[in-house]
Design an enzyme around this catalytic site. Structure first.
Site, PDB file in Angstrom:
ATOM      1  N   GLY A  82      25.294   0.867   5.696  1.00  0.00           N
ATOM      2  CA  GLY A  82      26.634   0.360   5.465  1.00  0.00           C
ATOM      3  C   GLY A  82      26.724  -1.070   5.956  1.00  0.00           C
ATOM      4  O   GLY A  82      26.011  -1.458   6.890  1.00  0.00           O
ATOM      5  N   GLN A  87      30.956  -8.651   8.635  1.00  0.00           N
ATOM      6  CA  GLN A  87      29.617  -8.832   9.195  1.00  0.00           C
ATOM      7  C   GLN A  87      28.848  -9.977   8.525  1.00  0.00           C
ATOM      8  O   GLN A  87      27.795 -10.380   9.007  1.00  0.00           O
ATOM      9  CB  GLN A  87      28.795  -7.537   9.075  1.00  0.00           C
ATOM     10  CG  GLN A  87      29.304  -6.430   9.987  1.00  0.00           C
ATOM     11  CD  GLN A  87      28.486  -5.167   9.820  1.00  0.00           C
ATOM     12  OE1 GLN A  87      28.721  -4.392   8.908  1.00  0.00           O
ATOM     13  NE2 GLN A  87      27.505  -4.963  10.690  1.00  0.00           N
ATOM     14  N   HIS A 168      32.798   4.009  10.469  1.00  0.00           N
ATOM     15  CA  HIS A 168      32.179   2.878  11.169  1.00  0.00           C
ATOM     16  C   HIS A 168      32.506   1.567  10.439  1.00  0.00           C
ATOM     17  O   HIS A 168      32.919   0.581  11.066  1.00  0.00           O
ATOM     18  CB  HIS A 168      30.661   3.122  11.221  1.00  0.00           C
ATOM     19  CG  HIS A 168      29.864   2.011  11.834  1.00  0.00           C
ATOM     20  ND1 HIS A 168      29.063   2.189  12.936  1.00  0.00           N
ATOM     21  CD2 HIS A 168      29.705   0.717  11.475  1.00  0.00           C
ATOM     22  CE1 HIS A 168      28.472   1.039  13.240  1.00  0.00           C
ATOM     23  NE2 HIS A 168      28.830   0.132  12.361  1.00  0.00           N
TER      24      HIS A 168
HETATM   25 ZN   LIG Z   1      28.338  -1.896  12.215  1.00  0.00          ZN
END
Ligand SMILES: [Zn+2]
Length: 201
Positions: A82, A87, A168
């Site tokens: 994932g 990010q 998450h």
């Molecule tokens: Zn992560």
């Protein structure tokens, strides 16, 4: 989310007692090089983007689809299951995930539609927190609603590991990391692992 190496037993056993051929060794070295290159393009702990709340996606255009393609490629190269847009420094509410054999998918503007009462604790890693694995409590059943990268409505019902992966990634869109969700002892250990790296960078 980082790949769970506990799920890798079959692979390990296949090769455990054999000497790897040159070709296999070469492939493994190339995969590791690709993984390091991908990780270098993923924001690492200490980067402020990981702590910011992402905004709704409004335009379902070619830029969005290119971003999804790039994120899927990075997730694959980094050997993750994932990856959230935050990010890669993009503060938009979308993530890509691939918890099983069904191929990579994107979820844009995801919201929790239903959450089961049951939860379990299991170890998680994160592509942005290298070297850290901590136990995190997650709902074992979750239903998310959102859009795909073309703007079509999506509703996904997920259990167990897949449910864990999307919870998450959803956390990432609100600037929440696994160290926020674990117990004090594991948080202290994780920070001890992460801090020296953050200082040396
Ligand atoms: Zn992560």
């Amino acid at each position: 989310m980082a790949h769970d190496h506990d799920h890798d037993h079959d692979h390990d056993h296949e090769h455990g007692d054999e000497v790897a051929t040159d070709e296999e060794a070469q492939e493994r070295a190339e995969a590791e090089a690709r993984r390091q290159l991908a990780l270098a393009q993923i924001r690492q702990y200490g980067d402020p983007a990981l702590r910011l709340k992402a905004h709704e996606v409004e335009d379902f255009d070619d830029d969005l689809r290119r971003l999804v393609e790039r994120m899927i490629a990075l997730m694959h190269d980094a050997q993750g299951v994932g990856l959230a847009a935050t990010q890669v420094g993009i503060l938009r509410r979308l993530f890509v995930y691939e918890p099983d054999e069904e191929g990579p998918r994107a979820l844009v503007n995801p919201v929790v539609a239903e959450r089961g009462d049951e939860s379990t604790s299991d170890e998680e890693g994160c592509l942005s927190l290298q070297g850290v694995r901590v136990p995190v409590d997650r709902s074992t059943h979750i239903v998310l609603e959102g859009k795909d990268e073309h703007g079509a409505d999506v509703r996904v019902e997920l259990d167990e590991y897949a449910a864990r992966v999307v919870q998450h990634e959803l956390d990432h869109l609100d600037g929440v990391l696994i160290i926020d969700r674990t117990d004090d002892e594991h948080r202290r250990e994780a920070l001890a692992t992460l801090r020296p790296r953050a200082v040396l960078r």
